[in-house]
Each structure stands twice: as C-alpha cells, then as structure tokens.
Design an enzyme around this catalytic site. Structure first.
Site, PDB file in Angstrom:
ATOM      1  N   GLY A 150      22.585  21.584  40.373  1.00  0.00           N
ATOM      2  CA  GLY A 150      21.555  22.502  39.892  1.00  0.00           C
ATOM      3  C   GLY A 150      22.078  23.477  38.867  1.00  0.00           C
ATOM      4  N   TYR A 151      23.296  23.965  39.088  1.00  0.00           N
ATOM      5  CA  TYR A 151      23.927  24.901  38.145  1.00  0.00           C
ATOM      6  C   TYR A 151      24.103  24.247  36.785  1.00  0.00           C
ATOM      7  CZ  TYR A 151      27.675  27.791  36.136  1.00  0.00           C
ATOM      8  OH  TYR A 151      28.450  28.581  35.299  1.00  0.00           O
ATOM      9  N   ALA A 152      24.631  23.023  36.776  1.00  0.00           N
ATOM     10  CA  ALA A 152      24.876  22.322  35.513  1.00  0.00           C
ATOM     11  C   ALA A 152      23.557  22.023  34.804  1.00  0.00           C
ATOM     12  CB  ALA A 152      25.633  21.025  35.774  1.00  0.00           C
ATOM     13  N   ARG A 155      22.238  25.123  33.138  1.00  0.00           N
ATOM     14  CA  ARG A 155      23.016  25.522  31.954  1.00  0.00           C
ATOM     15  C   ARG A 155      22.776  24.580  30.779  1.00  0.00           C
ATOM     16  NH1 ARG A 155      24.766  30.798  32.278  1.00  0.00           N
ATOM     17  NH2 ARG A 155      25.093  31.253  34.473  1.00  0.00           N
TER      18      ARG A 155
END
Length: 261
Positions: A150-152, A155
């Site tokens: 989810g973070y990637a 971003r």
C-alpha cells in the site's frame, strides 16, 4: 521565489520533515500554516516559531475537512504562495497481509491528501498566476521493494500526481517541485512498527539524512523554482539505475528486500 512575506502551507507539520521545514521557511522570512491532525504538537511548534506560524488541525484524508480547512486558511491568511504536501503515513505490509481498510488508509495519506489539498487551492493559485506546489515523495516511487504494498502504491500515485500537475499547470505561473529523500532519521518508523525491518539491505549504500537536511533542500528548491531534488547524492545514482536498468533494479529490490516468514 523570494520567500520573505510569503504564506507557506505545510501538511504533516507536527513532526519530522514537516516541522523542520516550518522552521526553515520561517528563517527564510515566510509565514507558515501548520496542518496535521495533532493539534497539541502543532500548537507547541507555533509557540516556538513565535508569531510566524498559524495552526490548522485537520484530517487530510477526509475531503470535507480539507474543504473546510481551505476556507479557513483563505479567510485568515489568504491563498498560500506555497503548498508543501508532506503528510505521510502507513505501515509496510505485503498485499496478502493487507485488508481493504489498510489499503484505504495508506492511499488516503499521502496520495489522496495531496490531491485534496492541491485541488482546494489550485483555482485560486492559477487565477493569481503564481505559486508553487511541493510534493515530498519516496524512493519507492522509482524502485519498488517487497513488503510495502500500500505504501509503494500510494507513492507511485504521488509520482503520477506530480506529472499530472506539471502537465496541467504549464504556463500558469504555478510551479511544481518534487522532493525525494532517502531514509530519514525521523520518528516515522517508530510510529509504524515493523516497517524498518523491511527496508531492502541494498539501501544501506544510501546514507540516512536528517529532517533538517531535507528541510534545507526543500526550502532551497522552492526558492530556486527547482523541478526536483533528490538527497543524499547517492540517491541520484539509484534513481538513474532505476530509469536505465529497471529489471536489474527489480531484481536487487527483490533479492535484498523483505521475505515472507
């Protein structure tokens, strides 16, 4: 841009890069609008900045709160000259560890928050014919590592937001700056336990930077109307490799990144 007397709105301003950037902008002569959910920490920082800071607590993942925030900022201070989209959050999880609610939370901040805040002020900035939108991003938007689904994705969304803004704002007088630091010695990992262990081992070649170093680079890039700044210097080599040799980069991230237990 001469920052003296300018209004700078900073999201994620309660700690880390956001708080350091607020201090640096004030040193450059700007007034700052501090935005984050933690009102107590914002008030502490505003007290330290002694009259040059204004506090606007808000949950930037909620578009209704962002609309209300924008109205209050414009009523109290006017349209910001600079918007710094710095708010960021999210645990690093494999996709099969993530729930739909986890993914929604990680998309909400930073990606949707940056979009909401930018949309809330864009028409006024374009009408005025000046300003700068700054987006703080992560190296994962160039070289994706495992265990941070989810973070990637969020971003990479920010990367697309930067490119879309540049296309839309060309010729309006409103510029766009992307700031991409490597690992930062802030409290991010303390607030997201289990994430630091998933940093790929190969990233050890890139020195850790402090929030203050990032803030100085961010303010300098804003003042000089820079399109993009990466720090430290070694990160530029990593980004160049990701561009020139994407398969090698993918292999390195996978080989040295997090493994399922």
């Amino acid at each position: 841009m001469d920052l003296r007397g300018k209004i700078v709105l900073i999201t994620g301003a309660s700690s880390g890069i956001g708080a350091a950037a607020a201090r640096e902008f004030v040193r450059a002569g700007a007034d700052v609008a501090l935005v984050a959910r933690n009102a107590a920490r914002l008030n502490e920082l505003a007290k330290e900045l002694d009259g040059a800071a204004h506090v606007f607590p808000a949950d930037l993942g909620d578009p209704d709160e962002v609309v209300a925030l924008a109205a209050e900022v414009k009523a109290r201070l006017g349209v910001p000259d600079v918007i710094v989209n710095n708010a960021g959050a999210g645990r690093w999880l494999f996709v099969d560890e993530s729930t739909p609610h986890d993914f929604r939370a990680m998309a909400a901040v930073p990606y949707l928050a940056a979009g909401y805040v930018t949309c809330a002020f864009a028409a006024d900035m374009v009408r005025r014919g000046s300003g700068r939108i700054v987006v703080v991003n992560s190296p994962v938007s160039r070289a994706t590592w495992p265990g941070a689904f989810g973070y990637a994705a969020a971003r990479w969304g920010l990367r697309g937001l930067v490119n879309a803004l540049r296309a839309d704002l060309r010729g309006t007088g409103v510029g766009v700056t992307e700031v991409m630091p490597g690992k930062v010695s802030s409290d991010y990992f303390a607030n997201n336990p289990g994430s630091e262990e998933r940093v790929p081992a190969v990233s050890a070649i890139v020195p850790t930077v402090t929030p203050e170093q990032v803030a100085r680079a961010l303010v300098a890039a804003t003042a000089r109307d820079r399109r993009r700044v990466l720090l430290p210097l070694m990160l530029r080599a990593v980004a160049a490799q990701a561009w020139l040799a994407p398969r090698l980069t993918d292999w390195l991230m996978g080989a040295t990144g997090a493994k399922r237990r």
